[in-house]
Design a protein around this motif. Structure first.
Motif, PDB file in Angstrom:
ATOM      1  N   LEU A 162       0.840  -1.203   0.000  1.00  0.00           N
ATOM      2  CA  LEU A 162       0.000   0.000   0.000  1.00  0.00           C
ATOM      3  C   LEU A 162       0.870   1.246   0.000  1.00  0.00           C
ATOM      4  O   LEU A 162       0.639   2.191  -0.761  1.00  0.00           O
ATOM      5  N   GLU A 163       1.873   1.250   0.881  1.00  0.00           N
ATOM      6  CA  GLU A 163       2.716   2.447   1.012  1.00  0.00           C
ATOM      7  C   GLU A 163       3.466   2.746  -0.278  1.00  0.00           C
ATOM      8  O   GLU A 163       3.674   3.907  -0.626  1.00  0.00           O
ATOM      9  N   GLU A 164       3.866   1.719  -0.984  1.00  0.00           N
ATOM     10  CA  GLU A 164       4.586   1.917  -2.250  1.00  0.00           C
ATOM     11  C   GLU A 164       3.633   2.011  -3.444  1.00  0.00           C
ATOM     12  O   GLU A 164       4.079   2.174  -4.572  1.00  0.00           O
ATOM     13  N   GLN A 165       2.331   1.894  -3.168  1.00  0.00           N
ATOM     14  CA  GLN A 165       1.309   1.968  -4.223  1.00  0.00           C
ATOM     15  C   GLN A 165       1.678   1.076  -5.401  1.00  0.00           C
ATOM     16  O   GLN A 165       1.744   1.520  -6.553  1.00  0.00           O
ATOM     17  N   VAL A 166       1.912  -0.187  -5.067  1.00  0.00           N
ATOM     18  CA  VAL A 166       2.399  -1.117  -6.081  1.00  0.00           C
ATOM     19  C   VAL A 166       1.351  -1.403  -7.147  1.00  0.00           C
ATOM     20  O   VAL A 166       1.642  -1.399  -8.333  1.00  0.00           O
ATOM     21  N   ALA A 167       0.125  -1.651  -6.720  1.00  0.00           N
ATOM     22  CA  ALA A 167      -0.869  -2.201  -7.653  1.00  0.00           C
ATOM     23  C   ALA A 167      -1.265  -1.188  -8.721  1.00  0.00           C
ATOM     24  O   ALA A 167      -1.437  -0.001  -8.439  1.00  0.00           O
ATOM     25  N   GLN A 168      -1.394  -1.693  -9.932  1.00  0.00           N
ATOM     26  CA  GLN A 168      -2.016  -0.873 -10.984  1.00  0.00           C
ATOM     27  C   GLN A 168      -3.372  -1.512 -11.270  1.00  0.00           C
ATOM     28  O   GLN A 168      -4.310  -1.259 -10.539  1.00  0.00           O
ATOM     29  N   CYS A 169      -3.498  -2.375 -12.269  1.00  0.00           N
ATOM     30  CA  CYS A 169      -4.818  -3.006 -12.455  1.00  0.00           C
ATOM     31  C   CYS A 169      -5.120  -3.975 -11.323  1.00  0.00           C
ATOM     32  O   CYS A 169      -6.273  -4.264 -11.024  1.00  0.00           O
ATOM     33  N   GLY A 170      -4.064  -4.515 -10.691  1.00  0.00           N
ATOM     34  CA  GLY A 170      -4.249  -5.365  -9.524  1.00  0.00           C
ATOM     35  C   GLY A 170      -4.365  -6.848  -9.818  1.00  0.00           C
ATOM     36  O   GLY A 170      -4.305  -7.659  -8.892  1.00  0.00           O
ATOM     37  N   TYR A 171      -4.515  -7.212 -11.088  1.00  0.00           N
ATOM     38  CA  TYR A 171      -4.844  -8.614 -11.375  1.00  0.00           C
ATOM     39  C   TYR A 171      -3.781  -9.587 -10.868  1.00  0.00           C
ATOM     40  O   TYR A 171      -4.102 -10.634 -10.326  1.00  0.00           O
ATOM     41  N   CYS A 172      -2.528  -9.229 -11.013  1.00  0.00           N
ATOM     42  CA  CYS A 172      -1.442 -10.140 -10.642  1.00  0.00           C
ATOM     43  C   CYS A 172      -1.061 -10.047  -9.167  1.00  0.00           C
ATOM     44  O   CYS A 172      -0.243 -10.813  -8.690  1.00  0.00           O
ATOM     45  N   GLN A 173      -1.619  -9.048  -8.469  1.00  0.00           N
ATOM     46  CA  GLN A 173      -1.001  -8.629  -7.204  1.00  0.00           C
ATOM     47  C   GLN A 173      -1.153  -9.618  -6.049  1.00  0.00           C
ATOM     48  O   GLN A 173      -0.263  -9.719  -5.204  1.00  0.00           O
ATOM     49  N   ALA A 174      -2.272 -10.332  -5.980  1.00  0.00           N
ATOM     50  CA  ALA A 174      -2.389 -11.315  -4.893  1.00  0.00           C
ATOM     51  C   ALA A 174      -1.292 -12.367  -5.036  1.00  0.00           C
ATOM     52  O   ALA A 174      -0.657 -12.760  -4.050  1.00  0.00           O
ATOM     53  N   GLY A 175      -1.058 -12.795  -6.266  1.00  0.00           N
ATOM     54  CA  GLY A 175       0.010 -13.770  -6.506  1.00  0.00           C
ATOM     55  C   GLY A 175       1.371 -13.192  -6.193  1.00  0.00           C
ATOM     56  O   GLY A 175       2.229 -13.860  -5.614  1.00  0.00           O
ATOM     57  N   GLN A 176       1.581 -11.923  -6.567  1.00  0.00           N
ATOM     58  CA  GLN A 176       2.872 -11.270  -6.271  1.00  0.00           C
ATOM     59  C   GLN A 176       3.097 -11.228  -4.753  1.00  0.00           C
ATOM     60  O   GLN A 176       4.198 -11.524  -4.265  1.00  0.00           O
ATOM     61  N   ILE A 177       2.069 -10.829  -4.028  1.00  0.00           N
ATOM     62  CA  ILE A 177       2.210 -10.684  -2.575  1.00  0.00           C
ATOM     63  C   ILE A 177       2.479 -12.043  -1.928  1.00  0.00           C
ATOM     64  O   ILE A 177       3.361 -12.166  -1.066  1.00  0.00           O
ATOM     65  N   MET A 178       1.763 -13.071  -2.349  1.00  0.00           N
ATOM     66  CA  MET A 178       1.984 -14.386  -1.741  1.00  0.00           C
ATOM     67  C   MET A 178       3.399 -14.884  -2.054  1.00  0.00           C
ATOM     68  O   MET A 178       4.064 -15.471  -1.205  1.00  0.00           O
ATOM     69  N   ASN A 179       3.854 -14.619  -3.256  1.00  0.00           N
ATOM     70  CA  ASN A 179       5.226 -15.023  -3.607  1.00  0.00           C
ATOM     71  C   ASN A 179       6.238 -14.246  -2.759  1.00  0.00           C
ATOM     72  O   ASN A 179       7.231 -14.800  -2.283  1.00  0.00           O
TER      73      ASN A 179
END
Ligand code: FES
Ligand code: FES
Length: 151
Positions: free
Chosen positions: A87-104
């Motif tokens: 959140l602090e780095e405002q990583v997500a754009q469309c967000g589709y990949c992000q749950a997988g990125q975070i779990m990895n």
């Protein structure tokens, strides 16, 4: 069969060879893990089993032995430090990949609490982001590592 997801045991009727991703999304209605490629190449479906990031599209539900953690089970009363850093780095754009990125990323930091840039890039290389958020992902992982180390 029984499947423990995010600390809750479920009984489900499913063919043993059904991909875990199908069981999570279509039977248990757990939608954090995403269908991207379906063939193990994008990482959108990444969940953690026994501390290891796995591709749920490539894992038969009948082969799952340990408890499954998805993005839905990551936060306690507060966000997980990786989520907070995202959140602090405002990583997500469309967000589709992000749950997988975070779990990895969570699995990476469990095995390597202080990864360098090259180690982050190597560990995250198989999680694809069409929006190109890679520099922010790297920054967020450094930030989360510092938070987890209490820095
Ligand atoms: S959907 Fe599983 S790796 Fe792409
Ligand atoms: S944020 Fe859009 S695909 Fe990664």
């Amino acid at each position: 069969m029984k499947l423990t997801v995010n600390g809750r045991e479920h009984s489900l009727e499913a063919e043993a060879e059904m991909p875990l991703l199908w069981a999570l999304r279509d039977i248990l209605d757990i939608k954090g893990p995403k269908f991207g490629c379906g063939v193990g190449l994008c990482g959108a479906c990444t969940v953690i089993i026994d501390g290891e990031a796995i591709r749920s599209c490539q894992t038969a539900v009948g082969d799952v032995e340990g408890p499954v953690l998805t993005i839905e089970g990551l936060a306690g009363s507060e966000l997980h430090p990786v989520q907070q850093a995202w959140l602090e780095e405002q990583v997500a754009q469309c967000g589709y990949c992000q749950a997988g990125q975070i779990m990895n990323a969570v699995a990476l930091l469990q095995t390597n609490p202080s990864p360098g840039d090259d180690e982050i890039d190597a560990a995250m290389a198989d999680n694809l982001c069409r929006c190109g958020t890679y520099p922010r992902i790297r920054a967020a992982i450094h930030k989360a590592a510092a938070k987890l180390a209490g820095v």
